[in-house]
Design a protein around this motif. Structure first.
Motif, PDB file in Angstrom:
ATOM      1  N   GLN A  51      13.461 -15.237 -18.127  1.00 30.80           N
ATOM      2  CA  GLN A  51      14.182 -14.650 -19.253  1.00 30.80           C
ATOM      3  C   GLN A  51      13.670 -15.071 -20.629  1.00 30.80           C
ATOM      4  O   GLN A  51      13.285 -14.220 -21.420  1.00 30.80           O
ATOM      5  CB  GLN A  51      15.681 -14.988 -19.148  1.00 30.80           C
ATOM      6  CG  GLN A  51      16.397 -14.337 -17.981  1.00 30.80           C
ATOM      7  CD  GLN A  51      16.527 -12.826 -18.129  1.00 30.80           C
ATOM      8  OE1 GLN A  51      16.386 -12.266 -19.219  1.00 30.80           O
ATOM      9  NE2 GLN A  51      16.791 -12.142 -17.026  1.00 30.80           N
ATOM     10  N   MET A  52      13.663 -16.334 -20.911  1.00 28.75           N
ATOM     11  CA  MET A  52      13.515 -16.775 -22.297  1.00 28.75           C
ATOM     12  C   MET A  52      12.084 -16.649 -22.819  1.00 28.75           C
ATOM     13  O   MET A  52      11.125 -16.936 -22.108  1.00 28.75           O
ATOM     14  CB  MET A  52      14.001 -18.217 -22.452  1.00 28.75           C
ATOM     15  CG  MET A  52      15.497 -18.359 -22.263  1.00 28.75           C
ATOM     16  SD  MET A  52      16.141 -19.879 -22.998  1.00 28.75           S
ATOM     17  CE  MET A  52      15.215 -21.114 -22.119  1.00 28.75           C
ATOM     18  N   ARG A  53      12.024 -16.244 -24.082  1.00 25.82           N
ATOM     19  CA  ARG A  53      10.748 -16.192 -24.797  1.00 25.82           C
ATOM     20  C   ARG A  53      10.579 -17.519 -25.528  1.00 25.82           C
ATOM     21  O   ARG A  53      11.233 -17.769 -26.560  1.00 25.82           O
ATOM     22  CB  ARG A  53      10.726 -15.026 -25.771  1.00 25.82           C
ATOM     23  CG  ARG A  53      10.876 -13.662 -25.101  1.00 25.82           C
ATOM     24  CD  ARG A  53      10.818 -12.533 -26.104  1.00 25.82           C
ATOM     25  NE  ARG A  53      11.846 -12.682 -27.141  1.00 25.82           N
ATOM     26  CZ  ARG A  53      11.996 -11.857 -28.180  1.00 25.82           C
ATOM     27  NH1 ARG A  53      11.176 -10.834 -28.323  1.00 25.82           N
ATOM     28  NH2 ARG A  53      12.950 -12.060 -29.066  1.00 25.82           N
ATOM     29  N   ILE A  54       9.746 -18.373 -24.978  1.00 27.50           N
ATOM     30  CA  ILE A  54       9.539 -19.717 -25.499  1.00 27.50           C
ATOM     31  C   ILE A  54       8.052 -20.033 -25.437  1.00 27.50           C
ATOM     32  O   ILE A  54       7.289 -19.337 -24.769  1.00 27.50           O
ATOM     33  CB  ILE A  54      10.324 -20.767 -24.680  1.00 27.50           C
ATOM     34  CG1 ILE A  54      10.007 -20.615 -23.185  1.00 27.50           C
ATOM     35  CG2 ILE A  54      11.829 -20.652 -24.927  1.00 27.50           C
ATOM     36  CD1 ILE A  54      10.658 -21.629 -22.281  1.00 27.50           C
ATOM     37  N   ASN A  55       7.667 -21.093 -26.126  1.00 28.73           N
ATOM     38  CA  ASN A  55       6.281 -21.541 -26.095  1.00 28.73           C
ATOM     39  C   ASN A  55       6.268 -23.044 -25.867  1.00 28.73           C
ATOM     40  O   ASN A  55       6.441 -23.815 -26.815  1.00 28.73           O
ATOM     41  CB  ASN A  55       5.567 -21.191 -27.397  1.00 28.73           C
ATOM     42  CG  ASN A  55       4.074 -21.519 -27.351  1.00 28.73           C
ATOM     43  OD1 ASN A  55       3.598 -22.147 -26.412  1.00 28.73           O
ATOM     44  ND2 ASN A  55       3.345 -21.100 -28.374  1.00 28.73           N
ATOM     45  N   HIS A 301       3.189 -14.786 -20.048  1.00 29.33           N
ATOM     46  CA  HIS A 301       3.174 -13.318 -20.121  1.00 29.33           C
ATOM     47  C   HIS A 301       4.221 -12.824 -21.122  1.00 29.33           C
ATOM     48  O   HIS A 301       3.919 -11.944 -21.948  1.00 29.33           O
ATOM     49  CB  HIS A 301       3.452 -12.717 -18.750  1.00 29.33           C
ATOM     50  CG  HIS A 301       3.589 -11.225 -18.780  1.00 29.33           C
ATOM     51  ND1 HIS A 301       2.519 -10.378 -18.994  1.00 29.33           N
ATOM     52  CD2 HIS A 301       4.693 -10.419 -18.639  1.00 29.33           C
ATOM     53  CE1 HIS A 301       2.932  -9.126 -18.988  1.00 29.33           C
ATOM     54  NE2 HIS A 301       4.243  -9.127 -18.776  1.00 29.33           N
ATOM     55  N   ARG A 302       5.423 -13.378 -21.064  1.00 30.97           N
ATOM     56  CA  ARG A 302       6.458 -12.949 -22.018  1.00 30.97           C
ATOM     57  C   ARG A 302       6.032 -13.283 -23.445  1.00 30.97           C
ATOM     58  O   ARG A 302       6.278 -12.511 -24.378  1.00 30.97           O
ATOM     59  CB  ARG A 302       7.800 -13.616 -21.695  1.00 30.97           C
ATOM     60  CG  ARG A 302       8.449 -13.084 -20.426  1.00 30.97           C
ATOM     61  CD  ARG A 302       9.924 -13.469 -20.353  1.00 30.97           C
ATOM     62  NE  ARG A 302      10.128 -14.911 -20.350  1.00 30.97           N
ATOM     63  CZ  ARG A 302      10.048 -15.685 -19.266  1.00 30.97           C
ATOM     64  NH1 ARG A 302       9.727 -15.154 -18.092  1.00 30.97           N
ATOM     65  NH2 ARG A 302      10.255 -16.984 -19.353  1.00 30.97           N
ATOM     66  N   LEU A 303       5.407 -14.429 -23.604  1.00 22.31           N
ATOM     67  CA  LEU A 303       4.951 -14.841 -24.927  1.00 22.31           C
ATOM     68  C   LEU A 303       3.907 -13.876 -25.472  1.00 22.31           C
ATOM     69  O   LEU A 303       3.913 -13.518 -26.663  1.00 22.31           O
ATOM     70  CB  LEU A 303       4.377 -16.258 -24.838  1.00 22.31           C
ATOM     71  CG  LEU A 303       4.104 -17.012 -26.144  1.00 22.31           C
ATOM     72  CD1 LEU A 303       5.382 -17.173 -26.952  1.00 22.31           C
ATOM     73  CD2 LEU A 303       3.497 -18.373 -25.833  1.00 22.31           C
ATOM     74  N   SER A 304       3.036 -13.416 -24.599  1.00 22.86           N
ATOM     75  CA  SER A 304       1.952 -12.522 -25.032  1.00 22.86           C
ATOM     76  C   SER A 304       2.451 -11.138 -25.409  1.00 22.86           C
ATOM     77  O   SER A 304       1.749 -10.392 -26.110  1.00 22.86           O
ATOM     78  CB  SER A 304       0.903 -12.400 -23.928  1.00 22.86           C
ATOM     79  OG  SER A 304       1.436 -11.702 -22.797  1.00 22.86           O
ATOM     80  N   THR A 305       3.630 -10.775 -24.954  1.00 23.97           N
ATOM     81  CA  THR A 305       4.163  -9.439 -25.237  1.00 23.97           C
ATOM     82  C   THR A 305       5.178  -9.435 -26.384  1.00 23.97           C
ATOM     83  O   THR A 305       5.792  -8.408 -26.649  1.00 23.97           O
ATOM     84  CB  THR A 305       4.818  -8.851 -23.974  1.00 23.97           C
ATOM     85  OG1 THR A 305       5.884  -9.719 -23.544  1.00 23.97           O
ATOM     86  CG2 THR A 305       3.800  -8.704 -22.853  1.00 23.97           C
ATOM     87  N   MET A 306       5.363 -10.591 -27.035  1.00 27.32           N
ATOM     88  CA  MET A 306       6.305 -10.638 -28.157  1.00 27.32           C
ATOM     89  C   MET A 306       5.784  -9.806 -29.321  1.00 27.32           C
ATOM     90  O   MET A 306       4.587  -9.853 -29.642  1.00 27.32           O
ATOM     91  CB  MET A 306       6.525 -12.082 -28.611  1.00 27.32           C
ATOM     92  CG  MET A 306       7.388 -12.905 -27.682  1.00 27.32           C
ATOM     93  SD  MET A 306       7.686 -14.583 -28.295  1.00 27.32           S
ATOM     94  CE  MET A 306       8.683 -14.236 -29.757  1.00 27.32           C
TER      95      MET A 306
END
Length: 645
Positions: A51-55, A301-306
């Motif tokens: 779920q979460m968009r984190i780095n 992957h989620r980070l790359s699509t932000m």
């Protein structure tokens, strides 16, 4: 074998490894909370893995999703999950759970463990901080929609929702329609002492529904797909969402569904049995590389699509957030002749023009505290850019929400009420200090001169009690210039909360800009100097004017010293203190309309402390000052009597 498993089955295997790892930490430490680790592991896994968009390489990434573990006793599970997600937590850190100076303390601490967003453990306050984060996001998103646009998650337990502060903050969250706030409720019907029904039979879901929350149910807390679907649906809601996840405390462990699961560490043998039941090959404080790779790949992957912020908006955001030196406003004689709270209100308006990040409100006491930004409306679902918050009669909730706003960053938050009611907020102020948050607390109506409202509204012990909290700057300015410098000090603070103590009544026009700055900078300053005094008259706040009147009536030579920040003064070196209160044989006399305990550190062995060590009465302000001896003639007589000893 894993290729034959469904995605959900693979996720559950990963969850079971987290369960064993976190319990390994607890067993090694010999203390901790295995019940929530076993029960809530699927929730944290779903949040971080899916779920979460984190780095993890940049834990403070500007537009990250936030997660607050309000049920802070689940710290071992959080640390294990953060390690799995790729934050800077090593197996050696996990092995040092609950040991001195480790990255993995007994409850989550902001600034100690990478990835921890808030210090939690005192139940209920984590929910309040999550509400504050969501409010800050809502305002910043309205101003900079492509720069700030994220979700705020929290995990709460039955204990969180029993705490009264949960009512205060959940009610306001519903009022504000914080649609990006998603709270997951570890609903297991067990508390530390036994079944929840022993002490609480309320319907929490109906309670939150009445506040205006969207309610979601997950019938099986071990079903990750159900948790996933509930969160996805919550993202579409126009309201804050409470997801009740039906769990079994301590599931798979020796104390499953028992209150003993809450805080009873597993023995080495019980840990081995758990790993066998869950089909997990236990390794020492590590997870299999396949598990780490699976979780971390999804996060990347989620980070790359932000989405990328719009350039012009990002520039505007950085310009608004840029630090600028605050210029002290010039105060006319007319302004300086007003009550302290009104002077402070005027000063706030001047600083608000210089600093657009300032916002805040009062606990339904704006007319009395004067703590508002004139010309701006109320922050609301219909207008997120306004700068005044209607906190309502929710002092504790206001404090915990302000902590969340400060944790979010980007803005400067203040909140106001009467000093007598600061007791409602003490736990939140303590967390401000623990987290090094520059929250500004404005407390007015600071003494007996509240008058006819009586002893319930007249602070006596509150001021000294606030001074006892480590890491808090408690300022009780005694002149208009000190009030202006106090606001400047508070707004410039980076890592310490500030408490501004302001009078209901007129404080007089004495003072100048330089002495005001020196008083706040050093904690005290001389406002009436003398080369060879017999007496040093030391006071704070409203009593500075009383000290000046006493100075004029006293036959003995004297100095007058304003001490708006006793703690700051005492923290200085002996030489620095002696520059303000020279060691020349003069006797120190303290005047403050509150408890005397604590002032002995300033007065010294031969000093005199004049204050009030009993509750007040209901009467007109001057009558009360006469009754309790806080008048010029009474104090002059006490000083003369003391000098004759």
């Amino acid at each position: 074998m894993s290729e034959l498993l469904t995605t959900t089955e693979i996720d559950l295997k990963h969850v079971n490894h987290l369960r064993v790892l976190a319990n390994q930490m607890i067993t090694e430490a010999g203390s901790g909370h295995p019940g929530i680790v076993l029960g809530a592991a699927p929730i944290l896994y779903e949040l971080y893995a899916n779920q979460m968009r984190i780095n993890p390489q940049d834990p403070g990434m500007l537009n990250r999703d936030r997660f607050v573990l309000s049920a802070g006793h689940g710290a071992a599970l959080l640390y294990a999950t953060l390690y799995a997600a790729g934050f800077d937590i090593k197996p050696s850190d996990l092995s040092q759970f609950r040991t001195l100076h480790s990255k993995t303390p007994g409850h989550p601490e902001k600034g100690v463990t990478p990835g921890v967003e808030a210090t939690t453990g005192p139940l209920g306050q984590g929910l309040g901080m999550a509400v504050g984060m969501a409010m800050a996001e809502a305002r910043q998103h309205a101003l900079f929609p492509s720069v700030i646009n994220h979700l705020t998650f929290a995990l709460v337990g039955d204990g969180d929702l029993m705490e009264g502060v949960s009512h205060e903050v959940a009610s306001l969250a519903g009022q504000q329609q914080l649609s990006k706030l998603i709270v997951l409720y570890d609903d297991n019907d067990v508390t530390l002492d036994g079944s929840k029904s022993r002490s609480d039979t309320s319907n929490q879901l109906q309670r939150f529904e009445s506040y205006g929350w969207d309610i979601r149910h997950v019938a099986d807390g071990n079903d990750i797909s159900m948790i996933h679907d509930a969160i996805e649906n919550a993202k579409l809601s126009p309201e804050p969402t409470l997801i009740a996840v039906k769990n079994i405390i301590g599931i798979h462990g020796p104390f499953e569904n028992s209150h003993r699961a809450h805080g009873t560490p597993l023995t080495a043998k019980q840990l081995e049995d758990l790993s066998a039941v869950l089909d997990v090959q236990m390794t020492r404080f590590t997870l299999d590389e396949n598990i780490l790779s699976s979780i971390r790949t999804r996060i990347k992957h989620r980070l790359s699509t932000m989405p990328v912020p719009r350039k012009a908006e990002l520039i505007a955001y950085k310009q608004q957030m840029a630090e600028i030196p605050l210029e002290l406003p010039n105060l006319s004689e007319h302004i300086k002749s007003r009550p302290g709270r009104q002077i402070a209100g005027h000063v706030l308006q001047q600083f608000a023009k210089q600093m657009p990040q300032i916002w805040g409100g009062s606990a339904d006491l704006v007319a009395s505290t004067q703590a508002e930004i004139v010309g701006s409306g109320l922050f609301s679902p219909d207008n997120r850019t306004e700068r005044n918050i209607a906190f309502g009669v929710r002092e504790f909730g206001m404090g915990s929400i302000m902590n969340g706003i400060a944790l979010h960053g980007d803005t400067k938050i203040f909140g106001a009420t009467f000093l007598a009611f600061s007791d409602y907020m003490k736990a939140a102020i303590r967390l401000s200090a623990l987290q090094k948050l520059p929250v500004i607390y404005v407390f007015t109506h600071d003494s007996l001169t509240v008058g006819e409202d009586g002893p319930t509204h007249q602070p006596i012990e509150q001021l000294m009690g606030l001074r006892l909290i480590p890491g808090v700057d408690v300022l009780r300015p005694g002149t208009a210039e000190e009030i202006a410098s106090a606001w400047q000090f508070a707004l410039s603070s980076k890592k310490r909360p500030t408490v501004l103590i302001l009078s209901r009544g007129v404080i007089g026009t004495q003072g100048d800009k330089l002495s005001g700055q020196l008083a706040i900078q050093h904690g005290a300053t001389q406002i009436v100097a003398h080369e060879s005094p017999v007496v040093n008259i030391i006071a704070s706040g409203s009593e500075v004017q009383l000290a000046l009147a006493v100075s004029q009536q006293l036959q003995q030579t004297n100095r007058v010293i304003s001490m708006p920040n006793m703690t700051r003064f005492l923290a200085q070196s002996s030489d620095s203190k002696a520059e303000i209160i020279p060691k020349d044989g003069a006797k120190n006399v303290i005047i403050e309309a509150g408890t005397t305990l604590g002032w002995q550190a300033v007065a010294g062995d031969n000093g005199l402390v004049i204050g009030i060590d009993e509750f007040g009465l209901s009467a007109k302000p001057q009558t009360l000052l006469d009754t309790f001896g806080m008048t010029t003639s009474c104090i002059v007589a006490k000083i003369n009597q003391h000098l004759e000893k």
